[in-house]
Design a protein around this motif. Sequence first.
Motif, PDB file in Angstrom:
ATOM      1  N   LEU A 119       0.824  -1.203   0.000  1.00 27.15           N
ATOM      2  CA  LEU A 119       0.000   0.000   0.000  1.00 27.15           C
ATOM      3  C   LEU A 119       0.863   1.260   0.000  1.00 27.15           C
ATOM      4  O   LEU A 119       0.497   2.271  -0.613  1.00 27.15           O
ATOM      5  CB  LEU A 119      -0.949  -0.024   1.197  1.00 27.15           C
ATOM      6  N   ASP A 120       1.991   1.214   0.666  1.00 30.39           N
ATOM      7  CA  ASP A 120       2.940   2.335   0.600  1.00 30.39           C
ATOM      8  C   ASP A 120       3.417   2.574  -0.833  1.00 30.39           C
ATOM      9  O   ASP A 120       3.516   3.705  -1.296  1.00 30.39           O
ATOM     10  CB  ASP A 120       4.162   2.050   1.480  1.00 30.39           C
ATOM     11  N   ARG A 121       3.727   1.481  -1.524  1.00 27.39           N
ATOM     12  CA  ARG A 121       4.333   1.585  -2.862  1.00 27.39           C
ATOM     13  C   ARG A 121       3.320   1.909  -3.947  1.00 27.39           C
ATOM     14  O   ARG A 121       3.714   2.365  -5.029  1.00 27.39           O
ATOM     15  CB  ARG A 121       5.063   0.290  -3.208  1.00 27.39           C
ATOM     16  N   HIS A 122       2.048   1.634  -3.704  1.00 23.96           N
ATOM     17  CA  HIS A 122       1.028   1.799  -4.743  1.00 23.96           C
ATOM     18  C   HIS A 122      -0.080   2.713  -4.223  1.00 23.96           C
ATOM     19  O   HIS A 122      -1.105   2.243  -3.703  1.00 23.96           O
ATOM     20  CB  HIS A 122       0.465   0.432  -5.142  1.00 23.96           C
ATOM     21  N   PRO A 123       0.079   4.023  -4.389  1.00 27.29           N
ATOM     22  CA  PRO A 123      -0.860   4.970  -3.772  1.00 27.29           C
ATOM     23  C   PRO A 123      -2.278   4.930  -4.335  1.00 27.29           C
ATOM     24  O   PRO A 123      -3.194   5.447  -3.712  1.00 27.29           O
ATOM     25  CB  PRO A 123      -0.200   6.332  -4.036  1.00 27.29           C
ATOM     26  N   ARG A 124      -2.469   4.300  -5.497  1.00 24.94           N
ATOM     27  CA  ARG A 124      -3.814   4.190  -6.072  1.00 24.94           C
ATOM     28  C   ARG A 124      -4.576   2.987  -5.515  1.00 24.94           C
ATOM     29  O   ARG A 124      -5.782   2.843  -5.725  1.00 24.94           O
ATOM     30  CB  ARG A 124      -3.698   4.076  -7.603  1.00 24.94           C
ATOM     31  N   LEU A 125      -3.875   2.153  -4.773  1.00 25.10           N
ATOM     32  CA  LEU A 125      -4.452   0.913  -4.262  1.00 25.10           C
ATOM     33  C   LEU A 125      -5.280   1.192  -3.012  1.00 25.10           C
ATOM     34  O   LEU A 125      -4.761   1.710  -2.019  1.00 25.10           O
ATOM     35  CB  LEU A 125      -3.328  -0.070  -3.956  1.00 25.10           C
ATOM     36  N   GLY A 126      -6.572   0.842  -3.061  1.00 20.47           N
ATOM     37  CA  GLY A 126      -7.444   1.080  -1.921  1.00 20.47           C
ATOM     38  C   GLY A 126      -7.698  -0.145  -1.079  1.00 20.47           C
ATOM     39  O   GLY A 126      -7.991  -0.032   0.119  1.00 20.47           O
ATOM     40  N   LEU A 127      -7.577  -1.349  -1.691  1.00 19.86           N
ATOM     41  CA  LEU A 127      -7.876  -2.587  -0.962  1.00 19.86           C
ATOM     42  C   LEU A 127      -7.046  -3.738  -1.512  1.00 19.86           C
ATOM     43  O   LEU A 127      -6.894  -3.863  -2.727  1.00 19.86           O
ATOM     44  CB  LEU A 127      -9.367  -2.923  -1.063  1.00 19.86           C
ATOM     45  N   LEU A 128      -6.529  -4.545  -0.611  1.00 20.11           N
ATOM     46  CA  LEU A 128      -5.820  -5.779  -0.951  1.00 20.11           C
ATOM     47  C   LEU A 128      -6.607  -6.965  -0.414  1.00 20.11           C
ATOM     48  O   LEU A 128      -6.935  -7.010   0.780  1.00 20.11           O
ATOM     49  CB  LEU A 128      -4.420  -5.788  -0.340  1.00 20.11           C
ATOM     50  N   ALA A 129      -6.927  -7.902  -1.286  1.00 20.39           N
ATOM     51  CA  ALA A 129      -7.585  -9.139  -0.885  1.00 20.39           C
ATOM     52  C   ALA A 129      -6.538 -10.226  -0.724  1.00 20.39           C
ATOM     53  O   ALA A 129      -5.662 -10.392  -1.580  1.00 20.39           O
ATOM     54  CB  ALA A 129      -8.614  -9.556  -1.933  1.00 20.39           C
ATOM     55  N   ALA A 130      -6.621 -10.976   0.363  1.00 19.55           N
ATOM     56  CA  ALA A 130      -5.625 -11.996   0.676  1.00 19.55           C
ATOM     57  C   ALA A 130      -6.124 -13.390   0.301  1.00 19.55           C
ATOM     58  O   ALA A 130      -7.320 -13.626   0.124  1.00 19.55           O
ATOM     59  CB  ALA A 130      -5.291 -11.955   2.166  1.00 19.55           C
ATOM     60  N   ARG A 131      -5.188 -14.311   0.207  1.00 20.21           N
ATOM     61  CA  ARG A 131      -5.505 -15.724   0.060  1.00 20.21           C
ATOM     62  C   ARG A 131      -5.982 -16.266   1.405  1.00 20.21           C
ATOM     63  O   ARG A 131      -5.421 -15.940   2.451  1.00 20.21           O
ATOM     64  CB  ARG A 131      -4.234 -16.453  -0.389  1.00 20.21           C
ATOM     65  N   THR A 132      -7.020 -17.081   1.379  1.00 19.14           N
ATOM     66  CA  THR A 132      -7.603 -17.603   2.614  1.00 19.14           C
ATOM     67  C   THR A 132      -7.450 -19.120   2.669  1.00 19.14           C
ATOM     68  O   THR A 132      -7.827 -19.818   1.723  1.00 19.14           O
ATOM     69  CB  THR A 132      -9.096 -17.238   2.702  1.00 19.14           C
ATOM     70  N   LEU A 133      -6.900 -19.605   3.771  1.00 20.39           N
ATOM     71  CA  LEU A 133      -6.753 -21.036   4.008  1.00 20.39           C
ATOM     72  C   LEU A 133      -7.670 -21.431   5.153  1.00 20.39           C
ATOM     73  O   LEU A 133      -7.703 -20.770   6.200  1.00 20.39           O
ATOM     74  CB  LEU A 133      -5.298 -21.379   4.341  1.00 20.39           C
ATOM     75  N   VAL A 134      -8.414 -22.515   4.968  1.00 21.99           N
ATOM     76  CA  VAL A 134      -9.500 -22.865   5.871  1.00 21.99           C
ATOM     77  C   VAL A 134      -9.171 -24.106   6.701  1.00 21.99           C
ATOM     78  O   VAL A 134      -8.730 -25.132   6.152  1.00 21.99           O
ATOM     79  CB  VAL A 134     -10.804 -23.104   5.081  1.00 21.99           C
ATOM     80  N   GLY A 135      -9.405 -24.007   8.000  1.00 20.69           N
ATOM     81  CA  GLY A 135      -9.308 -25.161   8.886  1.00 20.69           C
ATOM     82  C   GLY A 135      -7.891 -25.570   9.221  1.00 20.69           C
ATOM     83  O   GLY A 135      -6.914 -24.988   8.749  1.00 20.69           O
ATOM     84  N   GLU A 136      -7.784 -26.613  10.041  1.00 23.81           N
ATOM     85  CA  GLU A 136      -6.474 -27.087  10.487  1.00 23.81           C
ATOM     86  C   GLU A 136      -5.623 -27.593   9.324  1.00 23.81           C
ATOM     87  O   GLU A 136      -4.397 -27.528   9.370  1.00 23.81           O
ATOM     88  CB  GLU A 136      -6.669 -28.209  11.513  1.00 23.81           C
ATOM     89  N   ARG A 137      -6.264 -28.083   8.269  1.00 28.56           N
ATOM     90  CA  ARG A 137      -5.521 -28.617   7.127  1.00 28.56           C
ATOM     91  C   ARG A 137      -5.134 -27.540   6.122  1.00 28.56           C
ATOM     92  O   ARG A 137      -4.424 -27.805   5.161  1.00 28.56           O
ATOM     93  CB  ARG A 137      -6.347 -29.703   6.431  1.00 28.56           C
ATOM     94  N   GLY A 138      -5.610 -26.317   6.318  1.00 30.20           N
ATOM     95  CA  GLY A 138      -5.243 -25.228   5.423  1.00 30.20           C
ATOM     96  C   GLY A 138      -5.779 -25.398   4.012  1.00 30.20           C
ATOM     97  O   GLY A 138      -5.075 -25.122   3.036  1.00 30.20           O
TER      98      GLY A 138
END
Length: 308
Positions: A119-138
């Motif tokens: 976000l520091d490097r890309h001032p036009r960026l308003g939101l970052l979506a992350a990868r989601t891993l579910v449960g104990e097994r990921g």
Amino acid sequence: MSTDRAPGPTRRTTAGPDPRITVAVITRDRSGSLLRTLDALAALPERPPVIVVDNSRHDTTRGAVRGHPAVSRLLRPATNTGALGRNLAVRHARTPYVAFSDDDSWWAPGSLRHAADLLDRHPRLGLLAARTLVGERGAEDPLNAVLAASPLPREPDLPGRPVLGFLGCACVVRRDAFLGAGGYHPLLFFGGEETLLAYDLAAGGWALAYEPSLCVLHHPETEGRTGRSSLVRRNHVLTTCLRRPWPVALRAGADLALAAVAARPGARRALRETLVRLPAAVARRRPLPPEVERAARLLDRQTTGGAR
């Protein structure tokens, strides 16, 4: 305009606590799960301040989290605010960036610092979506593949993949962008509320990107909460009424009516609640700018396999 603006971003790549980012957590009647999340957030190398918005019906959560080292502030609205609790947390944050967790999800070590760097490097960026891993097994959350396959064209000044969607408990926002877009819409309350916020961020000139190098760990309770399918159905129709062209909105409404006639799970309740909220949606209607509507249509074609 509010005068309690967060300080501007500062570049920080060294180890240790990161002053650029706050984590906002909304919770309701799940103090055990919340404590697990808070323990995980407290162990992060970034040591982020955590704002908890407690939508609980009872007072047990306040007692459970009192004195927890991760919690910088506990907010207790008078009523259940649903997703709007995130708006409340962002307004109270004092950092330029805010990451979201639910009471059953937390960030992987290093992801918050990396998000702040991007976000520091890309001032036009308003939101970052992350990868989601579910449960104990990921296990991979199915949304990961959807976001990774976004048909929106890549942009050279942005990281990751341009998107118009995200998971509410797995994203980081630029605080000013979030507040400028109005945050989560009060008409939707909860359930599939992310799409409308994505539209409004893009309409305000902000970019959204899926960046799989950011990771969130999600451990949902096996029983879950009932009624979510009807909320998602309802809010899909309301979102189209609020922002999309009338043919798109009418098609979404017709699809819901047909599902209700066929007694699909949650459809009849969704139709009733949609009709109650429809006048307010029409009154607050604000169609998307042409370039955002074109992006939304590309995503429509992805969802429907190229139809329409």
